[in-house]
Design a protein around this motif. Structure first.
Motif, PDB file in Angstrom:
ATOM      1  N   ILE A  29     -52.112 -22.110 -10.670  1.00 46.00           N
ATOM      2  CA  ILE A  29     -51.871 -23.504 -10.288  1.00 46.00           C
ATOM      3  C   ILE A  29     -51.993 -24.424 -11.499  1.00 46.00           C
ATOM      4  O   ILE A  29     -51.168 -25.321 -11.707  1.00 46.00           O
ATOM      5  N   VAL A  30     -53.000 -24.192 -12.341  1.00 41.43           N
ATOM      6  CA  VAL A  30     -53.148 -24.999 -13.563  1.00 41.43           C
ATOM      7  C   VAL A  30     -51.959 -24.771 -14.488  1.00 41.43           C
ATOM      8  O   VAL A  30     -51.454 -25.703 -15.118  1.00 41.43           O
ATOM      9  N   GLY A  31     -51.466 -23.540 -14.553  1.00 35.52           N
ATOM     10  CA  GLY A  31     -50.347 -23.208 -15.424  1.00 35.52           C
ATOM     11  C   GLY A  31     -49.061 -23.923 -15.051  1.00 35.52           C
ATOM     12  O   GLY A  31     -48.337 -24.399 -15.931  1.00 35.52           O
ATOM     13  N   VAL A  32     -48.768 -24.018 -13.750  1.00 36.98           N
ATOM     14  CA  VAL A  32     -47.514 -24.670 -13.357  1.00 36.98           C
ATOM     15  C   VAL A  32     -47.630 -26.186 -13.347  1.00 36.98           C
ATOM     16  O   VAL A  32     -46.615 -26.877 -13.281  1.00 36.98           O
ATOM     17  N   THR A  33     -48.846 -26.734 -13.407  1.00 31.38           N
ATOM     18  CA  THR A  33     -48.987 -28.188 -13.466  1.00 31.38           C
ATOM     19  C   THR A  33     -49.186 -28.680 -14.900  1.00 31.38           C
ATOM     20  O   THR A  33     -48.453 -29.531 -15.369  1.00 31.38           O
ATOM     21  N   GLY A  87     -46.968 -22.289 -22.668  1.00 34.86           N
ATOM     22  CA  GLY A  87     -46.355 -21.636 -21.528  1.00 34.86           C
ATOM     23  C   GLY A  87     -47.162 -21.863 -20.267  1.00 34.86           C
ATOM     24  O   GLY A  87     -48.270 -22.394 -20.301  1.00 34.86           O
ATOM     25  N   ALA A  88     -46.592 -21.445 -19.136  1.00 36.75           N
ATOM     26  CA  ALA A  88     -47.263 -21.612 -17.849  1.00 36.75           C
ATOM     27  C   ALA A  88     -48.167 -20.433 -17.520  1.00 36.75           C
ATOM     28  O   ALA A  88     -49.149 -20.584 -16.804  1.00 36.75           O
ATOM     29  N   GLY A 100     -42.831 -24.513 -14.010  1.00 37.51           N
ATOM     30  CA  GLY A 100     -42.230 -23.205 -13.778  1.00 37.51           C
ATOM     31  C   GLY A 100     -42.707 -22.562 -12.496  1.00 37.51           C
ATOM     32  O   GLY A 100     -43.346 -23.200 -11.645  1.00 37.51           O
ATOM     33  N   THR A 101     -42.390 -21.284 -12.359  1.00 30.51           N
ATOM     34  CA  THR A 101     -42.745 -20.505 -11.178  1.00 30.51           C
ATOM     35  C   THR A 101     -43.485 -19.251 -11.616  1.00 30.51           C
ATOM     36  O   THR A 101     -43.050 -18.561 -12.529  1.00 30.51           O
ATOM     37  N   LEU A 102     -44.610 -18.979 -10.963  1.00 28.35           N
ATOM     38  CA  LEU A 102     -45.393 -17.779 -11.238  1.00 28.35           C
ATOM     39  C   LEU A 102     -45.559 -16.982  -9.953  1.00 28.35           C
ATOM     40  O   LEU A 102     -45.799 -17.555  -8.883  1.00 28.35           O
ATOM     41  N   THR A 103     -45.443 -15.666 -10.059  1.00 27.18           N
ATOM     42  CA  THR A 103     -45.605 -14.782  -8.911  1.00 27.18           C
ATOM     43  C   THR A 103     -46.555 -13.658  -9.285  1.00 27.18           C
ATOM     44  O   THR A 103     -46.449 -13.097 -10.368  1.00 27.18           O
TER      45      THR A 103
END
Length: 179
Positions: free
Chosen positions: A77-81, A136-137, A32-35
């Protein structure tokens, strides 16, 4: 210097990190994408796949933000990987969880079933009727959703019935003594 804050973050392959003005960071990856936007006091640099966070001075507020910002960036970074997950267990006679479509339906001894809807950020997995896995991310959203589910029937100390985290240990109390 903060020991955590000065650690560099290596960006794995398949992840793109975009730094915008006012320290707004966007991390895109397979999950996913996190901002998130961070304090403008700190300087965030992305050089050749390595992110560093530096601070201009040693004031108390700046030192506090330094390690926190680096930890949040690493969590993104850990969340989206890999993603994050919280595991919940349900104890009690007649208490159960099931997934119907994109809804998590909980029967926790109330007069009505309790439903939670999946969204783009959070997904539920129910391997058996007594286990819920929230995935979830975004680490904060996963933890918040798991906490909200737990508040619907927190574990009680006499019989141990309720919803608890898998690592949580319930301190049991003795009930009323007999005659």
């Amino acid at each position: 210097m903060s020991r955590i804050g000065r650690e560099p973050i290596t960006v794995p392959a398949g992840v793109t990190v975009t730094l915008a003005e006012n320290n707004a960071v966007t991390v895109k990856g397979p999950k996913g994408t996190l901002t998130q936007s961070f304090s403008t006091i700190l300087t965030i640099k992305n050089e050749a796949g390595v992110i560093t966070v530096s601070r201009p001075d040693d004031e108390k507020e700046t030192r506090a933000l330094h390690g926190t910002t680096r930890a949040l960036l690493n969590g993104m970074i850990v969340g989206v990987t890999e993603g994050f997950q919280k595991k919940l267990e349900i104890n009690g006679v007649g208490y159960r969880a099931q997934k119907s479509g994109k809804k998590l339906v909980l029967n926790l001894g109330h007069s009505h079933p309790i439903e939670f809807e999946e969204d783009a950020d959070i997904s539920f997995d129910v391997p058996d009727s007594n286990t819920i896995i929230v995935k979830g991310a975004d680490k904060q959203k996963v933890g918040q959703m798991a906490a909200v589910i737990r508040t619907k029937r927190p574990p009680e100390p006499y019989l141990g019935k309720g919803v608890k985290y898998d690592y949580e240990r319930i301190r049991r109390k003795a009930g009323k003594t007999g005659k």
